[in-house]
Write an enzyme that holds these catalytic residues in place. Sequence first.
Site, PDB file in Angstrom:
ATOM      1  N   THR A  29       0.844  -1.204   0.000  1.00  0.00           N
ATOM      2  CA  THR A  29       0.000   0.000   0.000  1.00  0.00           C
ATOM      3  C   THR A  29       0.879   1.255   0.000  1.00  0.00           C
ATOM      4  O   THR A  29       0.617   2.217  -0.736  1.00  0.00           O
ATOM      5  CB  THR A  29      -0.932   0.010   1.240  1.00  0.00           C
ATOM      6  N   GLU A 103       8.283   1.624  13.361  1.00  0.00           N
ATOM      7  CA  GLU A 103       6.969   2.148  12.952  1.00  0.00           C
ATOM      8  C   GLU A 103       6.251   2.814  14.131  1.00  0.00           C
ATOM      9  O   GLU A 103       5.614   3.854  13.988  1.00  0.00           O
ATOM     10  CB  GLU A 103       6.105   1.017  12.388  1.00  0.00           C
TER      11      GLU A 103
HETATM   12  O1  LIG Z   1       2.084  -3.767   9.024  1.00  0.00           O
HETATM   13  C1  LIG Z   1       2.830  -3.797   8.094  1.00  0.00           C
HETATM   14  C2  LIG Z   1       4.261  -3.911   8.251  1.00  0.00           C
HETATM   15  O2  LIG Z   1       4.600  -4.018   9.567  1.00  0.00           O
HETATM   16  C3  LIG Z   1       2.324  -3.656   6.718  1.00  0.00           C
HETATM   17  O3  LIG Z   1       1.738  -2.432   6.655  1.00  0.00           O
HETATM   18  C4  LIG Z   1       1.384  -4.775   6.428  1.00  0.00           C
HETATM   19  O4  LIG Z   1       2.146  -5.939   6.306  1.00  0.00           O
HETATM   20  C5  LIG Z   1       0.513  -4.486   5.231  1.00  0.00           C
HETATM   21  O5  LIG Z   1       1.182  -4.449   4.046  1.00  0.00           O
HETATM   22  P1  LIG Z   1       0.428  -4.317   2.647  1.00  0.00           P
HETATM   23  O6  LIG Z   1       0.261  -2.861   2.385  1.00  0.00           O
HETATM   24  O7  LIG Z   1       1.397  -4.999   1.681  1.00  0.00           O
HETATM   25  O8  LIG Z   1      -0.878  -5.045   2.734  1.00  0.00           O
END
Ligand SMILES: O=C(CO)[C@H](O)[C@H](O)COP(=O)(O)O
Length: 243
Positions: A29, A103
């Site tokens: 995303t 994060e």
């Molecule tokens: O939490 C995350 C990392 O820690 C990511 O945001 C999660 O894995 C979602 O990723 P994507 O956008 O590929 O669905």
Amino acid sequence: MNNLKQEAAKAALQLLEPDQFIGLGVGSTIAYFIELIASRVSFKSSLKFTSPSLETKILLQENGLICIDNSTIATLDYYFDSCDQVDIHLNAFKSGGGVHTGEKIMANMAKQFILLVDGAKMVDKLTTKYPLCVEIIPDAWLSVLKELKSSYSSAISNIVLRKSEQKSGPLLSERGNFLADIYFSKLPDIFDLNKQIKLITGVVEHSLFYQLCSVCLRATEDGVTHHFANRIVESNTDKKSTQ
Ligand SMILES: O=C(CO)[C@H](O)[C@H](O)COP(=O)(O)O
């Protein structure tokens, strides 16, 4: 699904204004969001970015966006990220990337932490579908494991130390620590879980983001909705130009 992630990322563009300082997480995303900023935002050269993820930092550089070292920053206008699962109160599991410590630092620095999700990621209540990832100082791995097992014996189904696929031994986090995934058969109360896991000596941080998110932009086939805690306040009909 990917299309919905793009729609959530597109809606987030509308929050951007010149001269902002923006943190970005990691995942597909966020990769869409970076591509959209690079291709659609006319004032992109006035924006400064940072990320806890090396992958995202490289992507920012490849897209010609300004990327600043995160250790030199105390405040961000926005922190944008996605998650594995989010509840209607905007508590989220962010276990996938294994970079939850960085994060969380950015989510705390930001005036607003915005989650971008496809509709399927939002649930009424967090479930056991995803593990809780815990970053652990290597010296404390066995003592943390013992404490987790004794404190949550009836709720945990498995604890898995993340291993490297490319070499033997444990996978190391950005900070040289171990990452362990805790799989629950029954999810403990998340208010207690958030506090108790952090109290274990040797635990650096865990991947439950409890009451940290300000707004969730949720994309479904019907459009993008803005969720503030457990309220849906507005639909994404705002067409503020980013050109
Ligand atoms: O939490 C995350 C990392 O820690 C990511 O945001 C999660 O894995 C979602 O990723 P994507 O956008 O590929 O669905």
